[in-house]
Design an enzyme around this catalytic site. Sequence first.
Site, mmCIF file in Angstrom:
data_model
loop_
_atom_site.group_PDB
_atom_site.id
_atom_site.type_symbol
_atom_site.label_atom_id
_atom_site.label_comp_id
_atom_site.label_asym_id
_atom_site.label_seq_id
_atom_site.Cartn_x
_atom_site.Cartn_y
_atom_site.Cartn_z
ATOM 1 N N TYR A 147 14.429 -12.406 5.295
ATOM 2 C CA TYR A 147 12.744 -12.065 6.325
ATOM 3 C C TYR A 147 11.635 -12.994 6.541
ATOM 4 O O TYR A 147 11.980 -13.206 7.108
ATOM 5 C CB TYR A 147 13.308 -10.529 6.817
ATOM 6 C CG TYR A 147 12.218 -10.206 7.885
ATOM 7 C CD1 TYR A 147 12.811 -9.703 8.870
ATOM 8 C CD2 TYR A 147 10.728 -9.501 7.502
ATOM 9 C CE1 TYR A 147 12.346 -9.202 9.950
ATOM 10 C CE2 TYR A 147 10.486 -8.693 8.290
ATOM 11 C CZ TYR A 147 11.092 -8.770 9.591
ATOM 12 O OH TYR A 147 10.951 -7.692 11.058
ATOM 13 N N VAL A 189 10.244 3.948 5.477
ATOM 14 C CA VAL A 189 9.205 5.345 5.308
ATOM 15 C C VAL A 189 8.954 5.923 5.658
ATOM 16 O O VAL A 189 9.628 7.805 5.433
ATOM 17 C CB VAL A 189 7.927 4.711 4.623
ATOM 18 C CG1 VAL A 189 7.088 3.945 5.521
ATOM 19 C CG2 VAL A 189 7.153 5.318 3.874
ATOM 20 N N PHE A 193 11.479 9.643 5.278
ATOM 21 C CA PHE A 193 10.047 11.014 5.107
ATOM 22 C C PHE A 193 10.854 11.720 5.658
ATOM 23 O O PHE A 193 10.501 13.410 6.015
ATOM 24 C CB PHE A 193 9.415 10.334 4.695
ATOM 25 C CG PHE A 193 8.388 10.114 3.504
ATOM 26 C CD1 PHE A 193 8.900 9.853 2.454
ATOM 27 C CD2 PHE A 193 7.221 9.050 3.520
ATOM 28 C CE1 PHE A 193 8.936 8.871 1.364
ATOM 29 C CE2 PHE A 193 7.045 8.533 2.328
ATOM 30 C CZ PHE A 193 7.724 8.274 1.156
ATOM 31 N N ASP A 208 3.775 4.179 -7.284
ATOM 32 C CA ASP A 208 2.641 4.582 -7.158
ATOM 33 C C ASP A 208 2.761 5.771 -5.834
ATOM 34 O O ASP A 208 1.897 6.377 -6.237
ATOM 35 C CB ASP A 208 2.328 4.332 -8.258
ATOM 36 C CG ASP A 208 0.682 3.828 -7.618
ATOM 37 O OD1 ASP A 208 0.874 3.383 -6.831
ATOM 38 O OD2 ASP A 208 -0.396 2.829 -8.595
ATOM 39 N N THR A 212 -0.278 0.599 0.374
ATOM 40 C CA THR A 212 -0.904 0.714 1.075
ATOM 41 C C THR A 212 -0.229 0.442 2.780
ATOM 42 O O THR A 212 0.403 -1.152 2.380
ATOM 43 C CB THR A 212 -2.186 0.158 1.975
ATOM 44 O OG1 THR A 212 -2.694 -1.349 1.709
ATOM 45 C CG2 THR A 212 -2.982 1.570 0.513
HETATM 46 N N1 UDP Z 1 8.825 3.480 0.825
HETATM 47 C C1 UDP Z 1 8.934 4.602 -0.183
HETATM 48 N N2 UDP Z 1 9.792 5.246 0.107
HETATM 49 C C2 UDP Z 1 10.861 5.251 0.692
HETATM 50 C C3 UDP Z 1 10.970 3.932 1.820
HETATM 51 C C4 UDP Z 1 9.828 3.334 1.432
HETATM 52 O O1 UDP Z 1 7.876 4.835 -0.616
HETATM 53 O O2 UDP Z 1 11.555 6.211 1.144
HETATM 54 C C5 UDP Z 1 7.602 2.279 0.713
HETATM 55 C C6 UDP Z 1 7.992 1.138 0.083
HETATM 56 O O3 UDP Z 1 8.691 0.596 -0.916
HETATM 57 C C7 UDP Z 1 6.715 0.204 1.586
HETATM 58 C C8 UDP Z 1 6.320 1.736 1.851
HETATM 59 O O4 UDP Z 1 6.960 2.555 1.931
HETATM 60 O O5 UDP Z 1 5.612 -0.014 -0.231
HETATM 61 C C9 UDP Z 1 6.814 0.479 3.804
HETATM 62 O O6 UDP Z 1 7.914 0.590 3.108
HETATM 63 P P1 UDP Z 1 8.923 0.078 4.562
HETATM 64 O O7 UDP Z 1 10.998 -0.048 4.167
HETATM 65 O O8 UDP Z 1 8.905 1.234 5.757
HETATM 66 O O9 UDP Z 1 8.756 -0.913 5.803
HETATM 67 P P2 UDP Z 1 7.479 -2.848 4.425
HETATM 68 O O10 UDP Z 1 6.189 -2.349 4.789
HETATM 69 O O11 UDP Z 1 7.742 -2.000 3.131
HETATM 70 O O12 UDP Z 1 8.757 -3.911 5.290
#
Ligand code: UDP
Length: 319
Positions: A147, A189, A193, A208, A212
């Site tokens: 990507y 995320v 969630f 952890d 951010t």
């Molecule tokens: N993340 C998480 N739990 C989830 C999905 C994502 O903790 O169920 C974390 C992921 O590891 C990242 C952040 O949330 O640090 C954002 O992830 P996302 O896939 O939404 O988008 P990114 O910014 O990584 O492209």
Amino acid sequence: MSQPRALVTGGAGFLGSHLCDALLAEGWSVVVVDNLLTGRRSNLDHLRNAAAFEFVEKDICEPFDVGKVDYVFHFASPASPVDYTIHGIATLKVGSLGTFHALDVARKYGAKYLVSSTSECYGDPLEHPQKETYWGNVNSIGPRSVYDEAKRFTEAVTMAYHRYYKVDTRIVRIFNTYGPLMQLNDGRVVPNFMKQALRGEDLTVYGDGKQTRSFCYVSDEIDGFMRLAKSSEHLPVNIGNPNEFTILECAQLVLKVTGSKSKIRYEPLPQDDPKQRRPDITKARQLLGWEPRIDLETGLLMSLDYFRKAVAEETTAAK
Ligand code: UDP
């Protein structure tokens, strides 16, 4: 004057479909070209009978021509880490071949052009917050590279068509955006969630949870696109909300707005997951007079009905 006509590649995706609504509201006629690899026809259901709207199911990795258009919005690409990991080769192809073909349409018809790029161009950034002038810290061979490098190449092709062929181009670097029409299972995320909280399942925090992200509500993001589309800035512009949250804070906000009693469960951090991300939006503020208005808690509340419905539909479908 006849109605101006816009092409939206990837218009069946989350952002693409919101963009179609904004264009139609401003009096454009809109043709979407999408192969429905990750986009959904249902995102455009409400436009089925709109006279100013057309849908063409086609893969833009092959040359294509939908007749004369005045603007090309090139939004086609898998965009969530789960989607682009599953569809890695398709992601590389649409970012490269697809971008050539979208630019060829703009060039043929003398149309203006705006392409969706991404904060992923900055990789796991060593500069914080990220300004457009930062060149990034990208692992060119890691799992996210399909990507990240596709989008960096997209930017390179776009600038080349601007420099060599004088195509009137724009590049938007999009930071994490959320809202209605996100796919419940795209792995990002916010949908993860929301889905987990509404089902009473554990919220899966990767690592952890101290990493951010800065989350922008979809209507703010689209407002930024529309302003950039009307500007004559050819270099990339960040459009995102600079309010930064840890992923743990995001989980807590989701629990608050859903009223869920779900617990948090820690899972391993995916490889190359950026540790921090926040846009510097000085350029967008000065150039476009753009400012995001909707804070994360409000935006999550505004998305709640959509996610509730999506969870209910999925539960019914599974029965
Ligand atoms: N993340 C998480 N739990 C989830 C999905 C994502 O903790 O169920 C974390 C992921 O590891 C990242 C952040 O949330 O640090 C954002 O992830 P996302 O896939 O939404 O988008 P990114 O910014 O990584 O492209």
